[in-house]
Design an enzyme around this catalytic site. Structure first.
Site, PDB file in Angstrom:
ATOM      1  N   ARG A 270      29.727 107.353  45.282  1.00 41.85           N
ATOM      2  CA  ARG A 270      30.635 107.369  44.138  1.00 41.85           C
ATOM      3  C   ARG A 270      30.396 108.624  43.312  1.00 41.85           C
ATOM      4  NH1 ARG A 270      33.591 104.439  46.204  1.00 41.85           N
ATOM      5  NH2 ARG A 270      34.365 102.418  45.551  1.00 41.85           N
TER       6      ARG A 270
ATOM      7  N   HIS B 222      38.536 111.173  48.882  1.00 39.71           N
ATOM      8  CA  HIS B 222      38.121 109.756  48.997  1.00 39.71           C
ATOM      9  C   HIS B 222      38.735 109.106  50.247  1.00 39.71           C
ATOM     10  CE1 HIS B 222      36.642 106.088  46.525  1.00 39.71           C
ATOM     11  NE2 HIS B 222      36.626 105.811  47.819  1.00 39.71           N
TER      12      HIS B 222
HETATM   13  P1  NDP Z   1      25.820  97.622  49.755  1.00 44.57           P
HETATM   14  O1  NDP Z   1      25.919  96.827  48.523  1.00 44.57           O
HETATM   15  O2  NDP Z   1      25.741  96.921  51.066  1.00 44.57           O
HETATM   16  O3  NDP Z   1      24.576  98.612  49.667  1.00 44.57           O
HETATM   17  C1  NDP Z   1      24.240  99.300  48.514  1.00 44.57           C
HETATM   18  C2  NDP Z   1      22.889  99.946  48.724  1.00 44.57           C
HETATM   19  O4  NDP Z   1      22.552 100.696  47.569  1.00 44.57           O
HETATM   20  C3  NDP Z   1      21.774  98.920  48.926  1.00 44.57           C
HETATM   21  O5  NDP Z   1      20.860  99.370  49.888  1.00 44.57           O
HETATM   22  C4  NDP Z   1      21.121  98.875  47.556  1.00 44.57           C
HETATM   23  O6  NDP Z   1      19.744  98.502  47.564  1.00 44.57           O
HETATM   24  C5  NDP Z   1      21.256 100.305  47.131  1.00 44.57           C
HETATM   25  N1  NDP Z   1      21.147 100.416  45.672  1.00 44.57           N
HETATM   26  C6  NDP Z   1      21.968  99.899  44.729  1.00 44.57           C
HETATM   27  N2  NDP Z   1      21.498 100.191  43.492  1.00 44.57           N
HETATM   28  C7  NDP Z   1      20.373 100.912  43.679  1.00 44.57           C
HETATM   29  C8  NDP Z   1      19.435 101.506  42.809  1.00 44.57           C
HETATM   30  N3  NDP Z   1      19.546 101.395  41.470  1.00 44.57           N
HETATM   31  N4  NDP Z   1      18.381 102.151  43.338  1.00 44.57           N
HETATM   32  C9  NDP Z   1      18.241 102.244  44.668  1.00 44.57           C
HETATM   33  N5  NDP Z   1      19.098 101.719  45.564  1.00 44.57           N
HETATM   34  C10 NDP Z   1      20.147 101.063  45.070  1.00 44.57           C
HETATM   35  O7  NDP Z   1      27.078  98.608  49.736  1.00 44.57           O
HETATM   36  P2  NDP Z   1      27.790  99.320  50.973  1.00 44.57           P
HETATM   37  O8  NDP Z   1      26.747  99.900  51.839  1.00 44.57           O
HETATM   38  O9  NDP Z   1      28.785  98.428  51.585  1.00 44.57           O
HETATM   39  O10 NDP Z   1      28.609 100.469  50.219  1.00 44.57           O
HETATM   40  C11 NDP Z   1      27.924 101.428  49.463  1.00 44.57           C
HETATM   41  C12 NDP Z   1      28.885 102.256  48.632  1.00 44.57           C
HETATM   42  O11 NDP Z   1      29.611 103.163  49.446  1.00 44.57           O
HETATM   43  C13 NDP Z   1      29.984 101.457  47.929  1.00 44.57           C
HETATM   44  O12 NDP Z   1      29.505 100.848  46.751  1.00 44.57           O
HETATM   45  C14 NDP Z   1      31.012 102.541  47.621  1.00 44.57           C
HETATM   46  O13 NDP Z   1      30.702 103.127  46.370  1.00 44.57           O
HETATM   47  C15 NDP Z   1      30.777 103.555  48.738  1.00 44.57           C
HETATM   48  N6  NDP Z   1      31.906 103.593  49.667  1.00 44.57           N
HETATM   49  C16 NDP Z   1      32.670 104.735  49.704  1.00 44.57           C
HETATM   50  C17 NDP Z   1      33.713 104.854  50.575  1.00 44.57           C
HETATM   51  C18 NDP Z   1      34.466 106.117  50.681  1.00 44.57           C
HETATM   52  O14 NDP Z   1      35.519 106.151  51.312  1.00 44.57           O
HETATM   53  N7  NDP Z   1      33.981 107.196  50.117  1.00 44.57           N
HETATM   54  C19 NDP Z   1      34.104 103.750  51.468  1.00 44.57           C
HETATM   55  C20 NDP Z   1      33.218 102.610  51.375  1.00 44.57           C
HETATM   56  C21 NDP Z   1      32.168 102.553  50.496  1.00 44.57           C
HETATM   57  P3  NDP Z   1      19.287  97.059  48.115  1.00 44.57           P
HETATM   58  O15 NDP Z   1      19.449  97.160  49.625  1.00 44.57           O
HETATM   59  O16 NDP Z   1      17.897  96.979  47.694  1.00 44.57           O
HETATM   60  O17 NDP Z   1      20.238  96.071  47.499  1.00 44.57           O
HETATM   61  C1  OXD Z   2      35.345 102.312  48.603  1.00 43.72           C
HETATM   62  C2  OXD Z   2      36.167 101.990  49.735  1.00 43.72           C
HETATM   63  O1  OXD Z   2      34.660 101.445  48.076  1.00 43.72           O
HETATM   64  O2  OXD Z   2      37.090 102.783  50.023  1.00 43.72           O
HETATM   65  O3  OXD Z   2      35.361 103.481  48.227  1.00 43.72           O
HETATM   66  O4  OXD Z   2      35.921 100.975  50.385  1.00 43.72           O
END
Ligand code: NDP
Ligand code: OXD
Length: 316
Positions: free
Chosen positions: A231, A279
């Site tokens: 993000r 994005h």
């Molecule tokens: P998940 O919720 O499965 O994973 C999030 C990860 O981030 C977890 O490992 C979590 O730790 C870690 N995390 C969260 N907060 C912290 C912190 N404060 N310190 C350290 N680690 C942290 O999400 P997804 O993997 O499904 O997706 C991740 C992100 O990817 C989404 O939130 C979105 O923003 C982005 N995304 C972007 C897309 C794009 O097109 N650019 C498409 C899809 C997603 P823990 O394992 O310990 O919970």
């Molecule tokens: C996001 C998505 O979270 O596209 O960015 O899934």
């Protein structure tokens, strides 16, 4: 003609994909009257909503809402943006193999492009210049993956398979064979100090806000690169510009931004060390989106715990 009394499934209005969403929803969930967008919406009949950046307060105006599914994996567009969200309604986020695969492809593309100096050679071609430059191979490069969730962990595994050294960071403890993983804020500085590339796959939360700022960039190796597909809010954009201009960082591949669409006057657009995509690292296909909604509805029906339920305290 008898009035339609079926419950309404509201789907956000997304002009180009609207027909695909309508087809997928009508085929997959015939028990619903599918309504795309908010015009003429019968608020009382809406029981399920599939949303992306809903107008703040809109979901609170649906008195019979039973389920909200986020079209995206990230839920900051609700959790951080809609203070009136009806908190008694479960919020489920998108987890889908197609979305994960898109993210793997994006990160692999970016990491290999950086490794192979793709931007440099593209410019050389434009200048019709033939000049060899040494290129290192993947085992000589260390990539730090921030966020090891549904997307980060498969990405880390794929990078490892490609031969890179991979280290990873999450909020809670994790152990995975062949990957050096650490957790918690105390470990972050040392981790990024070892990386030639940092891949951000963190959600946007209160805790991750501008986590990549001046201090972060100065603890990176000189000449390292970043890839942000998590993000935009996790990056201090001025600090990034400064780190690129000073040579502390060599390159940035950015798919997400503080403000989207990225304003036309933004310095990122014309920066020679920045590669921008709008994005599109991964997008949810309507069929998968409807599958996720169906699963959540079935879990509610069977009184089972919901998969991929958002934890409001953690913010993701
Ligand atoms: P998940 O919720 O499965 O994973 C999030 C990860 O981030 C977890 O490992 C979590 O730790 C870690 N995390 C969260 N907060 C912290 C912190 N404060 N310190 C350290 N680690 C942290 O999400 P997804 O993997 O499904 O997706 C991740 C992100 O990817 C989404 O939130 C979105 O923003 C982005 N995304 C972007 C897309 C794009 O097109 N650019 C498409 C899809 C997603 P823990 O394992 O310990 O919970
Ligand atoms: C996001 C998505 O979270 O596209 O960015 O899934």
């Amino acid at each position: 003609l008898a009035a339609d009394t079926r419950p309404v499934l509201y789907i956000r209005d997304s002009a180009s994909l609207a027909p695909l969403w309508r087809d997928a929803a009508q085929n997959g969930l015939p028990q619903f009257d599918v309504q795309i967008g908010r015009s003429n919406l019968d608020l009382d009949r809406v029981t399920a909503a599939l949303v992306w950046k809903p107008a703040p307060g809109f979901l609170a105006s649906l008195p019979n809402l039973k389920l909200v599914v986020s079209v995206g994996a990230g839920v900051d567009h609700i959790v951080m943006s809609d203070p009136d969200f009806p908190r008694h309604v479960p919020l489920v986020r998108m987890v889908d193999p197609g979305l994960t695969q898109g993210m793997i492809d994006f990160v692999v593309w970016a990491c290999l492009s950086i490794l192979r100096k793709a931007k440099f050679f593209a410019n050389e071609q434009l200048a019709k210049r033939w000049e060899a430059k040494p290129i290192e191979t993947s085992p000589n490069k260390t990539i730090a993956v921030l966020g090891l969730g549904q997307i980060g962990l498969p990405v880390a595994r794929m990078l490892k398979k490609l031969g890179f050294q991979v280290i990873g960071w999450s909020r809670r403890y994790k152990k995975v064979e062949d990957l050096h993983l650490v957790h918690g804020s105390d470990e972050l500085k040392a981790l990024v100090g070892r990386a030639d590339m940092v891949v951000n796959l963190l959600p946007s939360t209160r805790d991750t806000y501008q986590i990549m700022g001046t201090e972060f960039f100065s603890s990176m190796k000189k000449g390292a690169a970043i890839i942000n597909a998590g993000r935009g809010a996790t990056v201090d954009e001025n600090a990034l510009l400064e780190a690129l201009s000073s040579g502390q960082l060599s390159e940035a591949y950015l798919d997400v931004f503080q403000v989207e669409p990225l304003p036309s006057e933004h310095a990122f657009w014309i920066h020679p060390k920045i590669t921008i995509t709008p994005h599109i690292a991964a997008i949810t296909h309507p069929k998968s989106g409807i599958r996720a909604l169906k699963r959540a509805l079935a879990e509610i029906e069977a009184n089972k715990p919901l998969s991929n339920l958002v934890d409001w305290n953690a913010g993701y």
